[in-house]
Design an enzyme around this catalytic site. Structure first.
Site, mmCIF file in Angstrom:
data_model
loop_
_atom_site.group_PDB
_atom_site.id
_atom_site.type_symbol
_atom_site.label_atom_id
_atom_site.label_comp_id
_atom_site.label_asym_id
_atom_site.label_seq_id
_atom_site.Cartn_x
_atom_site.Cartn_y
_atom_site.Cartn_z
ATOM 1 N N HIS A 1 17.730 -85.802 63.750
ATOM 2 C CA HIS A 1 17.720 -84.611 62.897
ATOM 3 C C HIS A 1 18.428 -84.960 61.810
ATOM 4 C CE1 HIS A 1 16.169 -82.700 66.750
ATOM 5 N NE2 HIS A 1 15.525 -81.899 65.834
ATOM 6 N N ASP B 1 14.190 -89.016 69.264
ATOM 7 C CA ASP B 1 14.628 -87.884 68.355
ATOM 8 C C ASP B 1 15.725 -88.227 67.124
ATOM 9 O OD1 ASP B 1 13.616 -85.470 67.259
ATOM 10 O OD2 ASP B 1 14.213 -84.275 68.890
ATOM 11 N N HIS C 1 13.013 -83.013 60.779
ATOM 12 C CA HIS C 1 13.073 -83.653 62.619
ATOM 13 C C HIS C 1 12.080 -84.861 62.242
ATOM 14 C CE1 HIS C 1 13.712 -79.059 63.825
ATOM 15 N NE2 HIS C 1 13.242 -79.231 62.571
ATOM 16 N N GLN D 1 12.286 -88.247 74.167
ATOM 17 C CA GLN D 1 11.982 -88.464 72.781
ATOM 18 C C GLN D 1 12.981 -89.411 71.810
ATOM 19 O OE1 GLN D 1 12.269 -84.546 71.335
ATOM 20 N NE2 GLN D 1 9.883 -84.327 71.267
ATOM 21 N N LYS E 1 4.803 -81.317 56.344
ATOM 22 C CA LYS E 1 5.188 -82.621 57.468
ATOM 23 C C LYS E 1 3.980 -83.676 57.102
ATOM 24 C CE LYS E 1 1.954 -80.801 60.964
ATOM 25 N NZ LYS E 1 1.541 -80.863 62.435
ATOM 26 N N CYS F 1 16.249 -79.842 69.244
ATOM 27 C CA CYS F 1 16.579 -79.475 67.846
ATOM 28 C C CYS F 1 17.845 -78.265 67.803
ATOM 29 C CB CYS F 1 15.603 -78.754 67.195
ATOM 30 S SG CYS F 1 13.885 -79.456 67.557
ATOM 31 N N ARG G 1 8.673 -80.306 80.049
ATOM 32 C CA ARG G 1 7.909 -79.121 79.625
ATOM 33 C C ARG G 1 7.093 -78.748 80.806
ATOM 34 N NH1 ARG G 1 6.575 -80.868 73.414
ATOM 35 N NH2 ARG G 1 8.727 -80.666 72.638
HETATM 36 ZN ZN LIG Z 1 13.735 -81.229 65.960
#
Ligand SMILES: [Zn+2]
Ligand SMILES: [Zn+2]
Length: 596
Positions: A336, A334, A462, A332, A415, A285, A314
């Site tokens: 944005h 991912d 996100h 991910q 969310k 992010c 992680r």
């Molecule tokens: Zn994010």
């Protein structure tokens, strides 16, 4: 709160949910402890909560329980059930209970009692056995009918490796024998489908202890990864996403600004470079804002949709790692989405459509949960009103039923969480669509110039749909039991010449498949045909093309579909054309050679 912690801390009113199944399972754990005490009087008892699909009880015992022990314990449990002892409750002042359990030599009960501040505690008795517990239980042991002990393993007292290692026995209990049988079948099927086992057998991925929590991708698994990436990229390109890639190793200054350093530091891998502290990114992010902020953004530039195949690390504890499901390194899918507040609704509407399309491709059944403002939120009421309303509208626009989790949102925005159900009826949480009203925009100082010439903060959405590629491959492997749809299958077709005499035609068939970019293999080994067919089945290859004299004459192949179905001779050209079409359509079912 879990039932374990109810037992340990006396939080809430009961030790187990006062519903039929948890009560039955929790009661069964008492019966198991009674049986263990009868057979092994020296063991010390810890706690025995109900858990999802069953129960456990922890015991202090020098030697682990052997499989024969479990059989004997189960037999003794059946005697206890037959005796139909009532569960009776008595109360005792806490101080007296401490002395009582000290005298009985039960140190874990004493420790629990010392850690709580209730003046009076309850003790439940059935037959000669008694336990510190707040219930509820069934009325007598005779009500426990359908149960089975499943396994035993070591577990630290209170889950802390500084504490003594206990021996935990897991069991399951159901209201009827039929439900128990069904559950045991599902368990057995899940064992057969375990992605760690199939990953090794089908050469998809493997794990070595030099890299805990990180897979080695084998050639077969890389095919899966590449196909999934290709699928995702094609789909996102068509929807106006722009792909970015941000650095893995980042100065800790970024995490201080984003707030992760305060909250998340323990989960980050850090290292020192030229006197500065760096970390491997645990999420993508904050870095995506650098791409956003490179230029002055106008309201006309929005929405900007940045996707990223973000490789994250992680620091999960080694004890928590499990196959591809709990890893230290993952990728991910991912993205944005930077947008104006009034664009949130249409962005989420499109996103939900995308989610539905993706999961339908894999025949996974999604369910939706909308989480709204928590008490300790950031941002204004009107901001939240608008965002929550946008999510409701977007879900309705897609005709979706959804659960409402009031107050379950993050402090920076509402969310939508999306779970999928796999072929065994198991639920997996995959996608999250997180509206971010304040965190990233404020902390990272994102702006756009609005129509009125004033700088404003964008809303950031996100979102991840697969979640992580690693975990998604694990779920697909178990969902399909390794028998992937043709477009994903590492090997899509295998050519088997009946004997050496047909090797030349076999090579031609193989070359024709390869030329059409079908992932084919030629198995012309000097082995019996039946053996080679069985092996292709074990490898879960979608199509097997057997070729001999007749096929060579006619320009055909005898086609066998995965699962054993023999489709007879099919012209080679037709096989190539239909296979190409099936793969291009990313069909979930095998369609080549289907009559008509
Ligand atoms: Zn994010
Ligand atoms: Zn109890």
């Amino acid at each position: 709160m879990s039932e374990e912690s109810h037992h340990l801390s006396f939080a809430g009113e009961f030790d187990c949910l006062p519903e039929p199944l948890p009560t039955l399972r929790h009661s069964t754990s008492h019966v198991m402890a009674q049986a263990v005490k009868r057979l092994f009087p020296a063991v010390k008892v810890a706690i025995g909560p109900a858990i999802e699909d069953g129960f456990y009880y922890d015991f202090l015992k020098a030697e682990p329980f052997a499989p024969e022990d479990l059989a004997r314990i189960e037999e003794t449990m059946r005697e206890i059930v037959k005796a139909d002892y009532p569960f009776t409750r008595e109360e005792m002042p806490r101080e007296r209970a401490i002395a009582f359990f000290e005298e009985r030599g039960e140190p874990f009960k004493v420790e629990i009692l010392r850690g709580i501040d209730a003046p009076v505690v309850s003790i439940y008795r059935q037959g000669e056995f008694l336990d510190l517990c707040r219930g509820p239980h069934v009325t007598s042991t005779g009500q426990i009918k359908a149960f089975k002990l499943l396994s035993s393993s070591g577990a630290y007292w209170r889950g802390d490796e500084k504490n003594p290692m206990l021996q935990r026995i897991y069991g399951t209990a159901w209201l009827t024998q039929e439900e128990l049988d069904k559950y045991l079948w599902r368990l057995e099927e899940a064992r057969k489908r375990d992605h760690r086992k199939l990953g090794r057998e089908l050469d998809l991925f493997d794990f070595y202890d030099i890299a805990p929590g990180a897979p080695f991708w084998l050639p077969g698994g890389m095919v899966l990864m590449r196909e999934l990436e290709k699928f995702a990229r094609e789909s996102l390109d068509a929807r106006g996403y722009q792909e970015i890639s941000t650095p893995l190793l980042v100065n800790k200054r970024l995490w201080e600004q984003s707030g992760h350093w305060d909250l998340y530091q323990d989960n980050m891998f850090t290292l020192e470079v030229e006197g500065d502290v760096f970390s491997l990114k645990p999420m993508n992010c904050p870095e995506s804002t650098y791409v956003y902020k490179r230029a002055l953004r106008s309201y006309r530039d929005l929405p900007l949709r940045y996707s990223e195949m973000g490789r994250c690390h992680r620091n999960e504890r080694s004890g928590a790692l499990s196959g591809l499901v709990r890893v230290r390194q993952f990728t991910q899918d991912d993205a944005h989405l930077y947008c104006r507040p009034e664009q949130v609704q249409s962005e989420i509407t499109d996103l939900l459509e995308l989610v539905r399309e993706w999961y339908a491709t894999f025949e996974l059944q999604p369910s939706y949960r909308l989480s709204t403002r928590p008490p300790d939120k950031l941002g204004s009421e009107p901001q939240w009103d608008q965002a929550e309303d946008a999510l409701h509208q977007a879900l309705r626009a897609n005709g979706l039923d959804y659960e409402l989790d009031k107050g379950g949102g993050a402090f920076y925005g509402p969310k939508i969480d999306i779970d999928v159900e796999d072929a065994l009826g198991r639920q997996w949480q995959l996608a999250t669509i997180q509206v971010d009203l304040t965190m990233l925009p404020e902390r990272m100082q994102c702006e756009y110039i609005d129509a009125d010439g004033q700088p404003k903060r964008p809303v950031v959405i996100h979102r991840a749909i697969f979640g992580s590629y690693e975990r998604f491959v694990a779920i697909l492997t178990e969902h399909f039991a390794g028998a992937f749809p043709t477009w994903l299958a590492p090997v899509q077709a295998r050519v088997l010449p009946i004997s050496e005499k047909h090797a030349e035609y076999g090579r031609r068939v193989f070359a024709a498949l390869r030329a059409a970019r079908i992932r084919a293999e030629l198995d012309d080994r000097n082995e019996k045909l039946g053996y080679r067919i069985r092996e292709a089945q074990l490898r879960k290859v979608p199509y097997v093309l057997v070729v001999g004299e007749r096929e060579a004459q006619a320009g055909t192949a005898s086609l066998r579909r995965r699962g054993g179905e023999d489709l007879g001779a099919v012209p080679l050209e037709r096989i190539v054309a239909e296979l190409t079409a099936e793969i291009a359509a990313r069909s979930a079912t095998l369609t080549v050679g289907r009559a008509g």
